[in-house]
Scaffold this active site. Structure first.
Site, PDB file in Angstrom:
ATOM      1  N   GLU A   1      44.927  41.115  43.640  1.00 52.60           N
ATOM      2  CA  GLU A   1      43.799  41.363  44.548  1.00 52.60           C
ATOM      3  C   GLU A   1      44.147  40.951  45.974  1.00 52.60           C
ATOM      4  OE1 GLU A   1      40.013  39.997  43.111  1.00 52.60           O
ATOM      5  OE2 GLU A   1      39.008  40.347  45.030  1.00 52.60           O
TER       6      GLU A   1
ATOM      7  N   LYS B   1      40.305  38.586  30.772  1.00 49.04           N
ATOM      8  CA  LYS B   1      41.065  38.446  32.023  1.00 49.04           C
ATOM      9  C   LYS B   1      40.856  37.035  32.550  1.00 49.04           C
ATOM     10  CE  LYS B   1      39.837  40.619  36.057  1.00 49.04           C
ATOM     11  NZ  LYS B   1      39.564  39.477  36.962  1.00 49.04           N
TER      12      LYS B   1
ATOM     13  N   ASP C   1      33.445  39.168  36.451  1.00 52.48           N
ATOM     14  CA  ASP C   1      32.480  38.126  36.817  1.00 52.48           C
ATOM     15  C   ASP C   1      31.855  38.428  38.179  1.00 52.48           C
ATOM     16  OD1 ASP C   1      34.696  37.566  38.329  1.00 52.48           O
ATOM     17  OD2 ASP C   1      34.874  35.462  37.718  1.00 52.48           O
TER      18      ASP C   1
ATOM     19  N   ASP D   1      36.056  39.269  31.928  1.00 50.60           N
ATOM     20  CA  ASP D   1      36.481  38.069  32.662  1.00 50.60           C
ATOM     21  C   ASP D   1      36.027  36.806  31.950  1.00 50.60           C
ATOM     22  OD1 ASP D   1      37.957  38.577  34.974  1.00 50.60           O
ATOM     23  OD2 ASP D   1      36.179  39.169  36.107  1.00 50.60           O
TER      24      ASP D   1
END
Ligand code: KIV
Length: 272
Positions: A190, A121, A52, A91
């Site tokens: 992340e 995801k 995204d 995403d």
């Protein structure tokens, strides 16, 4: 340490789990269109993530929040047409899965049916467990995403490193174990401390793919526009730029403009 690469003719969710078991690192890059998918495929990337982050690098939004499910499906369809070997993960965008598990499943089904991608995801841990389970129960593979989850930027208030404090780190480990337990095939971590990411990778059997999470994990992902230097204002510590394509393209455009103005293009050989 270099590990013999097995020749995966088609990368599947199972191949990624095998790669982790065999110590082969997983390469993942974001991809949003057909032409870039052709390049990534030729380069041999294992996983293409229709992220995204398209909201930022393709559409110019400040955050990932505005991109819609229809727009994600459009990007995913284009990538699917350009890919052959790579696993394609898409995403689920903000607002398409957080409100209730049935809506989450409907969104995931649309992605799978309309794009031909292989997995979805989702950002988050325990708070979205029911939605993830519902999707997994329908036979759709799910990749988790913990740590800095950009869809929650307004909750965090900043894009700085997450899970530096003990409480958040403990919750992240718990969430990663939960994602493994319910059947996710991989997890993205992340922007978290490298030591924590390594600990997570060592404590679960599914692959952990990092971005700004050090090299103790099972694979790496970068946003393609950042990695090739098409974006150049964004310079986080974790980013390695492999090209400066912005300047190369700018040079080509400048030359083209000059050639057109000078009536140098097209020349005798470039016309009918
Ligand atoms: O959307 C995206 O690009 C991502 C990666 C940063 C993992 O989720």
């Amino acid at each position: 340490m270099s590990v013999a690469k097995k020749d995966y003719k088609k990368v599947t969710t199972k191949s990624l789990i095998d790669m982790k078991a065999n110590g082969e690192k997983i390469s993942m890059l974001t991809c949003y269109d057909y032409s870039m998918a052709k390049v990534l495929e030729a380069g041999g990337v294992d996983v293409m993530l229709v992220g995204d982050s398209a909201s930022n690098v393709m559409a110019g939004h400040e955050t990932t929040l505005p991109i819609t499910l229809d727009q994600m499906i459009y990007h995913a369809q284009s990538v699917v047409r350009g890919a052959e070997r790579a696993l394609i993960v898409v995403d689920l965008p903000f607002g398409s899965y957080q409100s209730d598990p049935k809506e989450a499943l409907r969104s995931a089904i649309r992605i799978m049916k309309e794009s031909g991608a292989h997995a979805v995801k989702m950002e988050g841990g325990i708070e979205i467990k029911d939605g993830i389970k519902r999707i997994l129960d329908a036979g759709i593979p799910v990749m988790g995403h913990l740590g800095l989850t950009p869809q929650s930027i307004y909750k965090f208030g900043t894009y700085t490193v997450r899970a530096k404090e003990e409480e958040e780190a403990a919750q992240l480990i718990q969430d990663a174990k939960m994602l493994e337990e319910i059947g996710c095939f991989a997890v993205v971590l992340e922007k978290i401390p490298a030591a924590l990411a390594k600990k997570v990778a060592e404590s679960i059997s599914i692959p952990v793919i990092g971005i700004g999470a050090g090299n103790g994990v099972d694979g790496q992902v970068l946003v393609i526009h950042d990695m090739i230097g098409l974006t150049h204002e964004f310079n986080p510590k974790f980013l390695r730029r492999y090209l400066n394509i912005f300047d190369q393209m700018k040079g080509a455009v400048e030359q083209y403009v000059q050639d057109v103005k000078a009536v140098d293009f097209p020349n005798e050989n470039e016309q009918y």
